[in-house]
Design a protein around this motif. Structure first.
Motif, PDB file in Angstrom:
ATOM      1  N   ALA A 118      13.360   4.689  -4.698  1.00  0.00           N
ATOM      2  CA  ALA A 118      11.954   4.849  -4.311  1.00  0.00           C
ATOM      3  C   ALA A 118      11.028   4.485  -5.462  1.00  0.00           C
ATOM      4  CB  ALA A 118      11.698   6.285  -3.860  1.00  0.00           C
ATOM      5  N   GLN A 119      11.415   4.846  -6.671  1.00  0.00           N
ATOM      6  CA  GLN A 119      10.602   4.545  -7.844  1.00  0.00           C
ATOM      7  C   GLN A 119      10.467   3.036  -8.037  1.00  0.00           C
ATOM      8  OE1 GLN A 119      11.268   6.908 -11.484  1.00  0.00           O
ATOM      9  NE2 GLN A 119      11.404   4.987 -12.604  1.00  0.00           N
ATOM     10  N   ARG A 120      11.590   2.339  -7.893  1.00  0.00           N
ATOM     11  CA  ARG A 120      11.560   0.883  -8.047  1.00  0.00           C
ATOM     12  C   ARG A 120      10.794   0.230  -6.896  1.00  0.00           C
ATOM     13  NH1 ARG A 120      15.185  -3.275 -10.000  1.00  0.00           N
ATOM     14  NH2 ARG A 120      13.167  -3.788 -10.887  1.00  0.00           N
ATOM     15  N   LEU A 121      11.014   0.727  -5.680  1.00  0.00           N
ATOM     16  CA  LEU A 121      10.312   0.172  -4.524  1.00  0.00           C
ATOM     17  C   LEU A 121       8.809   0.278  -4.711  1.00  0.00           C
ATOM     18  CD1 LEU A 121      10.270  -0.906  -1.576  1.00  0.00           C
ATOM     19  CD2 LEU A 121      10.354   1.476  -0.833  1.00  0.00           C
ATOM     20  N   ASN A 122       8.344   1.461  -5.099  1.00  0.00           N
ATOM     21  CA  ASN A 122       6.904   1.664  -5.276  1.00  0.00           C
ATOM     22  C   ASN A 122       6.317   0.711  -6.301  1.00  0.00           C
ATOM     23  OD1 ASN A 122       6.860   3.711  -3.385  1.00  0.00           O
ATOM     24  ND2 ASN A 122       7.134   5.342  -4.888  1.00  0.00           N
ATOM     25  N   TRP A 125      16.818  -5.088  -0.210  1.00  0.00           N
ATOM     26  CA  TRP A 125      17.305  -5.775  -1.402  1.00  0.00           C
ATOM     27  C   TRP A 125      17.793  -4.772  -2.449  1.00  0.00           C
ATOM     28  CZ3 TRP A 125      13.631  -9.827  -4.154  1.00  0.00           C
ATOM     29  CH2 TRP A 125      14.380 -10.602  -5.041  1.00  0.00           C
ATOM     30  N   LEU A 126      16.990  -3.754  -2.712  1.00  0.00           N
ATOM     31  CA  LEU A 126      17.370  -2.734  -3.688  1.00  0.00           C
ATOM     32  C   LEU A 126      18.598  -1.959  -3.223  1.00  0.00           C
ATOM     33  CD1 LEU A 126      13.852  -1.302  -4.668  1.00  0.00           C
ATOM     34  CD2 LEU A 126      15.282  -2.874  -5.994  1.00  0.00           C
ATOM     35  N   PHE A 127      18.654  -1.656  -1.927  1.00  0.00           N
ATOM     36  CA  PHE A 127      19.799  -0.919  -1.377  1.00  0.00           C
ATOM     37  C   PHE A 127      21.101  -1.690  -1.605  1.00  0.00           C
ATOM     38  CE2 PHE A 127      22.682   0.418   2.004  1.00  0.00           C
ATOM     39  CZ  PHE A 127      22.548   1.812   1.957  1.00  0.00           C
ATOM     40  N   GLU A 128      21.032  -3.013  -1.443  1.00  0.00           N
ATOM     41  CA  GLU A 128      22.210  -3.855  -1.645  1.00  0.00           C
ATOM     42  C   GLU A 128      22.589  -3.964  -3.121  1.00  0.00           C
ATOM     43  OE1 GLU A 128      21.176  -7.603   0.002  1.00  0.00           O
ATOM     44  OE2 GLU A 128      21.257  -6.919   2.088  1.00  0.00           O
ATOM     45  N   ASN A 129      21.576  -4.134  -3.979  1.00  0.00           N
ATOM     46  CA  ASN A 129      21.821  -4.412  -5.395  1.00  0.00           C
ATOM     47  C   ASN A 129      22.154  -3.176  -6.217  1.00  0.00           C
ATOM     48  OD1 ASN A 129      21.346  -7.061  -4.894  1.00  0.00           O
ATOM     49  ND2 ASN A 129      19.567  -7.272  -6.236  1.00  0.00           N
ATOM     50  N   ALA A 154      22.601   3.854  -7.037  1.00  0.00           N
ATOM     51  CA  ALA A 154      21.318   4.479  -7.391  1.00  0.00           C
ATOM     52  C   ALA A 154      20.959   5.573  -6.392  1.00  0.00           C
ATOM     53  CB  ALA A 154      20.215   3.431  -7.437  1.00  0.00           C
ATOM     54  N   SER A 155      20.316   6.603  -6.891  1.00  0.00           N
ATOM     55  CA  SER A 155      19.872   7.698  -6.029  1.00  0.00           C
ATOM     56  C   SER A 155      18.653   7.276  -5.216  1.00  0.00           C
ATOM     57  CB  SER A 155      19.504   8.913  -6.880  1.00  0.00           C
ATOM     58  OG  SER A 155      18.346   8.633  -7.660  1.00  0.00           O
ATOM     59  N   GLU A 156      18.344   8.072  -4.211  1.00  0.00           N
ATOM     60  CA  GLU A 156      17.150   7.793  -3.399  1.00  0.00           C
ATOM     61  C   GLU A 156      15.901   7.774  -4.265  1.00  0.00           C
ATOM     62  OE1 GLU A 156      14.540   9.671   0.308  1.00  0.00           O
ATOM     63  OE2 GLU A 156      16.277  10.740  -0.463  1.00  0.00           O
ATOM     64  N   GLY A 157      15.807   8.734  -5.200  1.00  0.00           N
ATOM     65  CA  GLY A 157      14.637   8.806  -6.067  1.00  0.00           C
ATOM     66  C   GLY A 157      14.476   7.565  -6.924  1.00  0.00           C
ATOM     67  N   THR A 158      15.586   7.058  -7.451  1.00  0.00           N
ATOM     68  CA  THR A 158      15.548   5.848  -8.274  1.00  0.00           C
ATOM     69  C   THR A 158      15.140   4.641  -7.444  1.00  0.00           C
ATOM     70  OG1 THR A 158      17.249   6.684  -9.773  1.00  0.00           O
ATOM     71  CG2 THR A 158      16.925   4.307  -9.730  1.00  0.00           C
ATOM     72  N   TRP A 199       9.818 -12.688  -5.447  1.00  0.00           N
ATOM     73  CA  TRP A 199       9.936 -11.424  -6.183  1.00  0.00           C
ATOM     74  C   TRP A 199      11.193 -11.365  -7.066  1.00  0.00           C
ATOM     75  CZ3 TRP A 199       6.135 -11.313  -2.749  1.00  0.00           C
ATOM     76  CH2 TRP A 199       5.106 -10.376  -2.896  1.00  0.00           C
ATOM     77  N   ASN A 200      11.932 -12.458  -7.158  1.00  0.00           N
ATOM     78  CA  ASN A 200      13.197 -12.430  -7.882  1.00  0.00           C
ATOM     79  C   ASN A 200      13.026 -11.990  -9.338  1.00  0.00           C
ATOM     80  OD1 ASN A 200      16.157 -13.135  -8.022  1.00  0.00           O
ATOM     81  ND2 ASN A 200      15.376 -14.481  -9.604  1.00  0.00           N
ATOM     82  N   GLU A 201      12.045 -12.561 -10.013  1.00  0.00           N
ATOM     83  CA  GLU A 201      11.824 -12.210 -11.418  1.00  0.00           C
ATOM     84  C   GLU A 201      11.493 -10.733 -11.571  1.00  0.00           C
ATOM     85  OE1 GLU A 201       8.817 -13.378 -15.129  1.00  0.00           O
ATOM     86  OE2 GLU A 201       9.044 -14.758 -13.427  1.00  0.00           O
ATOM     87  N   ALA A 202      10.665 -10.211 -10.674  1.00  0.00           N
ATOM     88  CA  ALA A 202      10.276  -8.799 -10.753  1.00  0.00           C
ATOM     89  C   ALA A 202      11.461  -7.877 -10.489  1.00  0.00           C
ATOM     90  CB  ALA A 202       9.151  -8.509  -9.758  1.00  0.00           C
ATOM     91  N   VAL A 203      12.278  -8.210  -9.486  1.00  0.00           N
ATOM     92  CA  VAL A 203      13.427  -7.371  -9.138  1.00  0.00           C
ATOM     93  C   VAL A 203      14.472  -7.410 -10.255  1.00  0.00           C
ATOM     94  CG1 VAL A 203      15.361  -7.106  -7.536  1.00  0.00           C
ATOM     95  CG2 VAL A 203      13.063  -7.514  -6.651  1.00  0.00           C
ATOM     96  N   GLU A 204      14.668  -8.579 -10.844  1.00  0.00           N
ATOM     97  CA  GLU A 204      15.642  -8.697 -11.927  1.00  0.00           C
ATOM     98  C   GLU A 204      15.119  -8.105 -13.234  1.00  0.00           C
ATOM     99  OE1 GLU A 204      18.753  -9.741 -11.666  1.00  0.00           O
ATOM    100  OE2 GLU A 204      18.408  -9.953  -9.509  1.00  0.00           O
ATOM    101  N   GLY A 205      13.811  -7.903 -13.329  1.00  0.00           N
ATOM    102  CA  GLY A 205      13.195  -7.383 -14.548  1.00  0.00           C
ATOM    103  C   GLY A 205      13.171  -5.870 -14.608  1.00  0.00           C
ATOM    104  N   ASP A 206      12.183  -5.339 -15.331  1.00  0.00           N
ATOM    105  CA  ASP A 206      12.127  -3.901 -15.590  1.00  0.00           C
ATOM    106  C   ASP A 206      11.175  -3.134 -14.680  1.00  0.00           C
ATOM    107  OD1 ASP A 206      13.945  -4.126 -17.674  1.00  0.00           O
ATOM    108  OD2 ASP A 206      12.380  -4.569 -19.140  1.00  0.00           O
ATOM    109  N   ALA A 207      10.523  -3.824 -13.752  1.00  0.00           N
ATOM    110  CA  ALA A 207       9.533  -3.157 -12.904  1.00  0.00           C
ATOM    111  C   ALA A 207      10.130  -1.939 -12.208  1.00  0.00           C
ATOM    112  CB  ALA A 207       8.991  -4.127 -11.857  1.00  0.00           C
ATOM    113  N   GLY A 208       9.551  -0.784 -12.455  1.00  0.00           N
ATOM    114  CA  GLY A 208       9.978   0.440 -11.798  1.00  0.00           C
ATOM    115  C   GLY A 208      11.200   1.102 -12.396  1.00  0.00           C
ATOM    116  N   ARG A 209      11.785   0.513 -13.447  1.00  0.00           N
ATOM    117  CA  ARG A 209      12.980   1.122 -14.037  1.00  0.00           C
ATOM    118  C   ARG A 209      12.600   2.291 -14.944  1.00  0.00           C
ATOM    119  NH1 ARG A 209      17.386  -2.123 -12.930  1.00  0.00           N
ATOM    120  NH2 ARG A 209      16.939  -4.330 -12.577  1.00  0.00           N
TER     121      ARG A 209
END
Length: 223
Positions: free
Chosen positions: A71-75, A57-61, A65-69, A142-152
């Protein structure tokens, strides 16, 4: 604890397949109940389902973004706290199958248990309906979390590590100074210190969360 009819209705209302009673009962059963089968195996499976679904999902959206970014959001999005937040939002605590002592000790509100059970439910969805269905469920829940600030924002431990390096200090050192409570409701107290600067400590439901909170407290005090 509710009966299967009520639990099935709740699961279906939240998008789960919920056909095999034994499978879904296992997904909601904590080891404290002593029935021999609990959620741990399904949690193992669901953890991988969630990680792959979120990573894709993050890869598509975030195609720039860099790999580090990423990974930070994924974690952040697959963390125990994030899983527990989703679990609470759909009412998992009301359907957990816990032993009496675990329930009296607050197990139904434990972030560790809720996070684990949320993953076990995804594992059960995979087993019963396949990966496509499980992925669609992750994208819904997880839509709200992905669209929000988690991991940003930068993770507190990373921020502290960079702060120490930038100020020519030795790397921060973390120490577990206390562990209390039963396994299903354990509390961890961690101290983080930077030589010749100071220290800070925090308590949480897991060692990792306590380290993160201690790093945040340190930065608030000294950063």
């Amino acid at each position: 604890m509710t009966d299967w009819k009520e639990t099935k209705a709740w699961l279906v209302a939240n998008g789960f397949a919920a056909r095999d009673e034994a499978l879904w009962t296992e997904a909601l059963t904590h080891g404290s109940l002593g029935e021999g089968r609990d959620y741990q195996r399904l949690e193992f499976l669901g953890d991988r389902v969630l990680g792959l679904a979120i990573a894709e999902w993050l890869f598509e959206n975030q195609n720039s973004a860099s790999e580090g970014t990423l990974a930070q959001r994924l974690n952040a999005l697959v963390s125990k706290g994030a899983c527990a937040k989703v679990a609470r939002s759909i009412g998992v605590p009301d359907h957990l199958r816990l032993g009496r002592q675990a329930r009296e000790d607050g197990g139904a509100q434990s972030s560790n248990i809720l996070g684990d059970v949320m993953e076990s439910l995804l594992g059960a969805q995979l087993r019963e309906d396949g990966f496509e269905s499980a992925r669609a469920l992750v994208r819904k829940l997880w839509n709200e979390a992905v669209e929000g600030d988690a991991g940003r924002a930068k993770h507190p431990k990373s921020a502290l590590q960079e702060w120490a390096a930038g100020n020519r200090r030795k790397p921060p050192e973390y120490a577990l100074i206390d562990r209390s409570g039963p396994d299903h409701a354990a509390r961890f107290t961690v101290r983080v210190s930077v030589k010749n600067v100071g220290d800070a400590q925090a308590t949480a439901n897991s060692k990792q969360e306590a380290e993160t909170a201690a790093a945040k407290a340190f930065m608030e005090q000294y950063g």
